[in-house]
Write an enzyme that holds these catalytic residues in place. Structure first.
Site, PDB file in Angstrom:
ATOM      1  NE  ARG A 275      36.157  -3.921  89.572  1.00 58.99           N
ATOM      2  CZ  ARG A 275      37.106  -4.639  90.168  1.00 58.99           C
ATOM      3  NH1 ARG A 275      38.300  -4.107  90.381  1.00 58.99           N
ATOM      4  NH2 ARG A 275      36.874  -5.871  90.542  1.00 58.99           N
TER       5      ARG A 275
ATOM      6  CE  LYS B 155      33.139 -14.229  85.085  1.00 60.44           C
ATOM      7  NZ  LYS B 155      33.997 -13.965  86.265  1.00 60.44           N
TER       8      LYS B 155
END
Length: 458
Positions: free
Chosen positions: A309, A235
Site C-alpha cells: 500500500r 516474515k
C-alpha cells in the site's frame, strides 16, 4: 503450445451429451459404441468424457457430459486427457458458451516450462477464425499473468518486470518509461524509494502510455513487489515461500493493458507499476519511521510488511494528477482478503457504486468472480496516527482488507472514480483448468467491464 486451431480437415467430433438425455442418446448410438461405454462403465456426469472407437480402432467420436456450474470447466478435463489430434465441438452452444469452454480448454493445457521440460497436451480444439482469435487473445493474456507470477524473483526483479511491460509497449506501439533509484526522490516518489531502497536492485516506477488524445484516460496501477521479505518486520519462512507472487498485481495490469491495446478500446491508457523488492539491509525503512509521499501526506510505518500500500500510494497520487476518467489498481495486498473470500474470489472496493457493481456483474458474465466489500468510513480510525497523517498498518487484526483499501483511498482524488482489486494471483492447489501456481483472478472481469464501459464511445 497448440491449444487451439482455426480450422483443419476432418477433426474428431467432440459431442456434448446432457445427463438428462444420455439414455436417449445411448439408445440411438451404434452398437459398438454402446458396448464400449457399457464395458467401461461410463457415467454421464460433469467432467466425464469417453473416446469412442471406430471399427478400425481409431477414435471416431468423443462424448462428454454437458453438465457443471461453469462453462469454463466443461472441457477442462478432456483437454488434458485426450490423445493427440484435432477435435471440433458438436453441440448447440452459443458462441459465447463455446468461447468460455474453449478458454477453459486452453487454460487446462498451460504448462510452465521455463526451468523444466514438461509434456504438453497435444489435443487441439478446432474453432472458427473469429472464435479462435477472441479466445486466444484472452488465453494469451491470462497465461502471461501465470508466466510472470510463476517466475522466481531471481529472474523477475524490478528490471525484469520493467522489461515485461516494455515488451507489451513495443508490441502495440505504446511508449514506455522508467524512473529508477535516486531519480525517484528527485521526481517526488519518496514512498516507492523508501520501501525499495534496501534492495540490491534499485526500486523504480514503470510507465506505459497508449492511445489517442481526446479519448477518456484510464489508469491501471499494479503492485510490483517482486519479493517481500516483510522487511525488518520479517516474515517467517512459511510466509515468505510464495512471495515471488507479490508482483501479481503488476502482472494483472500488464496483461490487462495487452487486452485493451489488442482490442483497440477507445481509451487513452496509462499503466503505472511501482517495482521494488522489500529487502533487509542497513538502510531498510523501519517500524516507527514517518515517510513522505507524493501526495504530501505523511505515513507512519506501523509494519514494514504492509509495504504494498505504501508503494501504491505514490503511483495512485500520480494517477490522479491527470484527472483520469477511471483508476483501477490490482494488488496482492492482504491475507485478510483471503481469509474473508478464499483464494478464488478477489474483493473489489470502489468509491463509486456503479463501478463496483459493474465489475461484479462483469465477473458473473465471464465466470471470473469478484465481490464488493465496503469502504467503511468508521474503520478509518483503525489506521489513524498520533504523529502522521495515516498509519500503514491497522491497530488490530480486524478488517485488514478494508483498512488497506481505506489507506489507498486517501491517495485518490474523491472526484475520480476508482476501484481496488485485492487479488491472490495464485492457485494453492491444482484442479482441472487451474494448475497450481500463478493465476489471473479478476482479469477477465475487469477487461469485460472496460469493454462495456467504453465500447459506446467508439
Amino acid at each position: 503450445m497448440p491449444y487451439l486451431a482455426e480450422t483443419i480437415d476432418l477433426p474428431i467430433r467432440l459431442t456434448a451429451v446432457s445427463p438428462d438425455t444420455y439414455e436417449q442418446w445411448l439408445a440411438q448410438a451404434p452398437a459398438h459404441h454402446r458396448a464400449w461405454l457399457d464395458a467401461h462403465d461410463f457415467s454421464c456426469k460433469a467432467g466425464k468424457w469417453a473416446a469412442l472407437p471406430s471399427v478400425d480402432g481409431g477414435i471416431e467420436q468423443v462424448i462428454f457430459a454437458d453438465a457443471g456450474d461453469a462453462w469454463i470447466d466443461r472441457l477442462a478435463r478432456a483437454a488434458t486427457g485426450l490423445p493427440a489430434g484435432a477435435y471440433a465441438l458438436d453441440c448447440d452452444w452459443s458462441d459465447e458458451q463455446k468461447r468460455q469452454a474453449a478458454l477453459g480448454w486452453g487454460l487446462a493445457q498451460y504448462r510452465f516450462t521455463k526451468y523444466k521440460d514438461r509434456p504438453e497436451p497435444e489435443a487441439r480444439l478446432v474453432l472458427g477464425e473469429a472464435l479462435e482469435r477472441q479466445t486466444r487473445a484472452m488465453l494469451d493474456a491470462q497465461n502471461l499473468v501465470r508466466d510472470l507470477v510463476n517466475t522466481p524473483t531471481e529472474d523477475m526483479g524490478p528490471g525484469d518486470l520493467g522489461a515485461a511491460l516494455a515488451s507489451q509497449a513495443q508490441a502495440f506501439g505504446a511508449s514506455f518509461s522508467v524512473i529508477e533509484g535516486e531519480q525517484l526522490l528527485e521526481q517526488n516518489f519518496p514512498a516507492i524509494h523508501a520501501v525499495g531502497r534496501a534492495a540490491a536492485r534499485a526500486p523504480r516506477l514503470l510507465s506505459l502510455e497508449w492511445g489517442r488524445e481526446g479519448d477518456p484516460l484510464v489508469v491501471l496501477a499494479g503492485k510490483g513487489v517482486c519479493f517481500d521479505t516483510g522487511g525488518l518486520d520479517i516474515k517467517p519462512s512459511s510466509g515468505m515461500i510464495l512471495m515471488k507472487k507479490d508482483m501479481g498485481g503488476a502482472a494483472h495490469v500488464i496483461a490487462l493493458a495487452r487486452l485493451v491495446m489488442q482490442a483497440g478500446l477507445p481509451v487513452r491508457l496509462r499503466v503505472l507499476v511501482p517495482a521494488v523488492e522489500n529487502a533487509i539491509s542497513g538502510n531498510a525503512y523501519r517500524p516507527g519511521d514517518v515517510i513522505p509521499t507524493r501526495k504530501g501526506l505523511s505515513v507512519e510505518i506501523g509494519n514494514t510488511d504492509a509495504e504494498g500500500r505504501v508503494v501504491l500510494s505514490d503511483a495512485l497520487a500520480l494517477a490522479c494528477e491527470q484527472a483520469p476518467d477511471l483508476v483501477i489498481d490490482f494488488a496482492t495486498l492482504t491475507g485478510a482478503a483471503r481469509v474473508a473470500m478464499g483464494p478464488d474470489i478477489p474483493p473489489v472496493f470502489s468509491n463509486r457504486k456503479d463501478v463496483a457493481r459493474g465489475l461484479v456483474d462483469a465477473g458473473e458474465t465471464t465466470e471470473d468472480p469478484l465481490w464488493e466489500l465496503p469502504l467503511y468510513k468508521p474503520y478509518r480510525k483503525l489506521i489513524s496516527s498520533d504523529i502522521a497523517d495515516v498509519n500503514n498498518s491497522g491497530k488490530t487484526a480486524f478488517a485488514g482488507a478494508i483498512t488497506a483499501a481505506l489507506f489507498l483511498e486517501k491517495f485518490i482524488d474523491p472526484d475520480i472514480p476508482w476501484a481496488h482489486i485485492d487479488t491472490f494471483a495464485w492457485n494453492p492447489t491444482g484442479r482441472a483448468g487451474r494448475p497450481a501456481g500463478g493465476e489471473a483472478l479478476g482479469l477477465r472481469a475487469t477487461f469485460e467491464f472496460l469493454r462495456q464501459r467504453y465500447a459506446t464511445t467508439a
